[in-house]
Structure formats: C-alpha cells, structure tokens
Write a protein that holds these residues in place. Structure first.
Motif, short mmCIF file in Angstrom:
data_model
loop_
_atom_site.label_atom_id
_atom_site.label_comp_id
_atom_site.label_asym_id
_atom_site.label_seq_id
_atom_site.Cartn_x
_atom_site.Cartn_y
_atom_site.Cartn_z
N ARG A 98 0.58 -0.88 -0.05
CA ARG A 98 0.13 -0.25 -0.01
C ARG A 98 1.04 1.10 0.08
O ARG A 98 0.60 2.22 -0.94
CB ARG A 98 -1.16 0.49 1.47
CG ARG A 98 -1.67 1.72 1.33
CD ARG A 98 -2.84 1.47 0.20
NE ARG A 98 -4.05 0.91 0.94
CZ ARG A 98 -4.82 -0.27 -0.16
NH1 ARG A 98 -4.76 -0.32 -1.31
NH2 ARG A 98 -6.02 -0.13 0.67
N LYS B 189 -5.18 -1.87 -5.82
CA LYS B 189 -5.59 -2.90 -5.25
C LYS B 189 -4.87 -3.66 -5.14
O LYS B 189 -4.13 -4.56 -6.32
CB LYS B 189 -6.85 -3.53 -6.55
CG LYS B 189 -8.26 -1.65 -6.54
CD LYS B 189 -9.22 -2.60 -7.00
CE LYS B 189 -10.39 -1.85 -7.86
NZ LYS B 189 -11.26 -1.23 -6.53
N CYS C 3 -4.87 -7.82 -3.34
CA CYS C 3 -5.48 -9.00 -3.40
C CYS C 3 -4.57 -10.00 -2.68
O CYS C 3 -3.21 -10.11 -3.05
CB CYS C 3 -5.29 -9.44 -5.31
SG CYS C 3 -6.11 -7.80 -6.05
N LYS D 81 -10.21 -6.72 7.43
CA LYS D 81 -11.49 -5.86 6.94
C LYS D 81 -11.21 -4.49 8.52
O LYS D 81 -11.09 -3.58 8.77
CB LYS D 81 -12.95 -6.17 6.37
CG LYS D 81 -12.40 -6.55 5.34
CD LYS D 81 -12.04 -4.90 4.59
CE LYS D 81 -12.76 -4.26 3.76
NZ LYS D 81 -12.04 -3.59 2.79
N PRO E 110 -4.80 -3.21 4.92
CA PRO E 110 -5.07 -2.55 3.38
C PRO E 110 -5.32 -3.58 2.66
O PRO E 110 -4.19 -4.50 2.38
CB PRO E 110 -4.20 -1.39 3.05
CG PRO E 110 -2.96 -2.11 4.03
CD PRO E 110 -3.33 -2.26 5.34
N ASP F 156 -8.11 -5.05 -0.59
CA ASP F 156 -9.23 -3.93 -1.20
C ASP F 156 -9.80 -5.70 -2.66
O ASP F 156 -11.09 -5.49 -2.93
CB ASP F 156 -8.21 -3.68 -2.69
CG ASP F 156 -7.52 -2.44 -2.10
OD1 ASP F 156 -8.44 -2.02 -0.66
OD2 ASP F 156 -6.81 -2.62 -2.00
N CYS F 157 -9.06 -7.00 -2.35
CA CYS F 157 -9.86 -7.78 -3.09
C CYS F 157 -9.07 -9.10 -2.72
O CYS F 157 -8.05 -9.09 -2.25
CB CYS F 157 -9.02 -7.78 -5.31
SG CYS F 157 -7.72 -6.93 -4.90
N VAL G 283 -14.93 -6.91 -0.39
CA VAL G 283 -13.44 -6.63 -1.08
C VAL G 283 -13.96 -7.10 -2.45
O VAL G 283 -15.29 -7.45 -1.96
CB VAL G 283 -12.31 -7.48 -0.48
CG1 VAL G 283 -11.49 -6.95 0.91
CG2 VAL G 283 -13.82 -9.27 -0.76
N ASP G 284 -13.45 -6.45 -3.36
CA ASP G 284 -13.97 -6.76 -4.19
C ASP G 284 -13.42 -8.66 -4.37
O ASP G 284 -12.42 -9.20 -4.40
CB ASP G 284 -12.62 -6.32 -5.59
CG ASP G 284 -13.48 -5.09 -5.54
OD1 ASP G 284 -14.65 -4.49 -5.83
OD2 ASP G 284 -12.89 -3.66 -6.18
N ARG H 90 -19.51 -7.33 -7.06
CA ARG H 90 -18.51 -6.83 -6.95
C ARG H 90 -17.47 -7.50 -7.46
O ARG H 90 -16.21 -7.97 -7.09
CB ARG H 90 -17.54 -6.84 -5.40
CG ARG H 90 -18.62 -5.76 -5.14
CD ARG H 90 -18.42 -4.94 -3.50
NE ARG H 90 -17.01 -4.77 -3.52
CZ ARG H 90 -17.10 -3.96 -2.31
NH1 ARG H 90 -16.50 -3.62 -1.33
NH2 ARG H 90 -14.74 -2.96 -2.68
#
Ligand code: G3I
Length: 305
Positions: free
Chosen positions: A158, A165, A167, A192, A197, A199-200, A229-230, A261
């Motif tokens: 990050r 993103k 993952c 989370k 951090p 995101d997916c 998350v995606d 998502r």
C-alpha cells in the motif's frame, strides 16, 4: 460485444489472460491477445525469481515488455506476485527469520514502486494457506518469520503503490464448505476489522475432474464480496472439451456476472497449447487459435445470453 473484453465491459468488468513475454513475437498469439483481452497478468515475469534474481539486483526487462504490450492495446495489468513460497530465487530460499522478513519487504517496496501507477491490482500474497482440512497457514520460510507476514506485506504494498488494488490470491478456495476457504475468509474478515489494507480476493479457479466447479461457487464469491472486498477470478482454466467444458465455463462466468463486486475474470493463457497443463486443453482457444465452444459460452454469457 463481439470480443471477450468488449462483452465484459458491457457490465463494467474486464476479461483478462496470462501472458508470457516469450510469446509476444508470435503474431497469432498477439493477434488474439490484442483483439480479445482487456487485462493482462504476466504468467511468470513478475514473480520473485524473475524480478530479483540476485539480492538487491532487480530485473524488469521481460515484465516491462508485457506492460508495454498492455499499454499498446489499451489493456490494464494485474501484477503477480509479490510474496509467495514458490518461485523464490535461490538466495531467498536459503533465508529465514528477520533477514528474510526484511528481504521480503524490500522486494515488495522495490517492485511495487517500479510499477507504481501501472498496475490495476497486485496479487500481494499468493497461496499462503494449506490444502486439506486444517485451515492452517501453509508452512514456508515466509510463514516461519511470523504469522503477521501477510499483513506486513499488504502494508508495504500500500505504501509503495497507494492506487493499486491489493489482493490475496489462492486456489482451492472456490468451495464454500472447504476449511481452506473458511480460513481465507476469516483472515480477510480480520484484516477488514483491523484496517489492514486489502481490497480484493483472487480465486485462481483451476478446475479439473478432481477439483470441479463447486455448486456453491457463486455463494463463495458473494460471501467474500460481502466482507467489503472485490473478488476476481484470476487464473481460470477448466480441463475438458466440447459441451461439458463449455458448460463449466458458462457456470463460472454466470457466477462472476451475478456478483456485483466480481470485477473481472482472467484465463490462465490464451490457446490450449499455451497452458501450463496443455494436455488438459483447458482454455478458450485451440492450438491453432480458433475459438472453442467454451469461448462462445463465455461470450454469450457476458453478453447477457
Ligand atoms: O524459463 C525456463 C527455461 O529457461 C527452462 O529451460 C525451462 C526448463 O524447465 O524452465 C523455464 O521456466 C519455467 C517457467 O514456467 C516458464 O515456462 C519453469 O521451469 C516452470 O516452473 C514455470 O512454471 C510456471 C509455474 O507457475 C511455476 O510455479 C507456469 O508457467 C505458470 O503457469 C504457473 O502459474 C501458477 C501461478 O503462478 C500461481 N497459481 C498456479 C499456477 C499454475 O501452476
């Protein structure tokens, strides 16, 4: 849409493939690549052994060629992968403890910084959980540096590329009722809740007769998405041929398009002959680059049919 990429774009999704730099001189290969695909994952060229073959000596030529190809055809990139127990260069394989932890962090910082702004999503950590019923972490030199190695890796990524993103990517996490799936789910839930951090989540989705498309695949994707998350299908291939194979590809595509998502899907190669398991004929184009029945099933599903 008349191509996989344009059909996926109807609903704001991408359709990708794994690419090998060594095949970019094959005009049949690059013809299909630039026509059909809107996302590219380097099959091997961004792995640790490829990008840092000697400690502190970074090597980006092959990966950069793939990034250039993506730019020239207007495709985005998935980065694969910054931290993994496998395909470590020899110098890293023999490291442990705090020296290894520091080397991993430096690797992540250097590589993610080199590609800052050019990567849609990074597989920050790949395949960190064990197979079978334990739900445990996979034993590895990275795991033996301490349980927190995964979150530390995500924080470093990050910092190096704030817009990518980030993952977590794994296989055998498609069946909601498997211990491995549940263990990854709990890790993402924990990340989370603590602000780590992420995101997916990438579902590799290498399917064959021993590991078929589970009937609860869509449920798995939705449950992860509900954590905030995606989800992405990152390395799809399905052993088989003809209508049976096409039906499996249709089921997978329907699962992604049913989950808001699920942002896109990637097949792990273009032609059957490009596959890491070519004898399984697991892809959407045959060895001559002709569209298979599975291709039509995916395209029609992306088009809402
Ligand atoms: O490039 C060398 C070549 O110089 C040498 O002569 C040859 C001899 O073995 O090896 C070549 O490297 C091979 C490389 O693929 C490129 O073809 C490696 O040995 C081989 O191990 C490597 O296999 C890759 C594999 O990951 C390694 O773990 C596959 O291409 C790649 O498809 C596969 O991808 C993985 C994902 O990263 C993670 N998920 C599972 C997936 C399938 O195994």
């Amino acid at each position: 849409g008349t191509t996989l990429g344009s059909a996926a774009a109807r609903t704001g999704r991408y359709f990708g493939t794994a690419v090998s730099a060594s095949k970019l001189s094959d005009s049949v290969y690059t013809g299909i690549l630039s026509r059909e695909f809107s996302m590219i994952t380097p099959e091997n060229e961004m792995k640790i052994d490829a990008t840092e073959p000697s400690q502190g000596q970074f090597s980006y030529a092959n990966a950069d060629r793939i990034v250039s190809q993506a730019a020239s055809q207007g495709a985005r990139m998935r980065g694969h992968t910054l931290a993994w127990y496998s395909q470590q260069p020899g110098w890293m394989q023999s490291m442990e403890g705090s020296a290894l932890r520091q080397a991993m962090l430096n690797h992540i910082t250097q590589v993610a910084s080199h590609y800052r702004g050019k990567i849609y999503a990074w597989d920050v950590v790949n395949e960190a959980f064990a197979d079978g019923g334990s739900g445990a972490r996979r034993d590895s030199n990275l795991q033996r540096t301490g349980d927190d190695w995964i979150e530390v890796a995500f924080r470093a990524a990050r910092s190096a590329d704030p817009d990518a993103k980030l993952c977590y990517n794994d296989y055998n996490t498609d069946d909601w009722n498997q211990a491995k799936t549940q263990a990854v789910y709990r890790m993402v839930q924990d990340f989370k809740s603590r602000g780590v951090p992420i995101d997916c989540v990438g579902f590799q989705s290498h399917f064959n007769s021993n590991s078929p498309v589970p009937s609860n695949y869509r449920t798995t994707l939705q449950n992860f998405a509900d954590l905030g998350v995606d989800v992405q299908i990152t390395e799809l291939d399905v052993e088989g041929s003809g209508t049976a194979q096409a039906n499996n590809f249709r089921t997978v595509t329907q699962a992604c398009t049913a989950v808001a998502r699920c942002t896109g899907m990637t097949t792990w190669g273009i032609r059957d002959t490009d596959s890491w398991r070519a004898s399984a004929t697991p892809l959407l184009f045959d060895g001559n680059g002709q569209k298979k029945e599975a291709y039509t099933a995916v395209l029609d599903t992306l088009n809402g049919g």
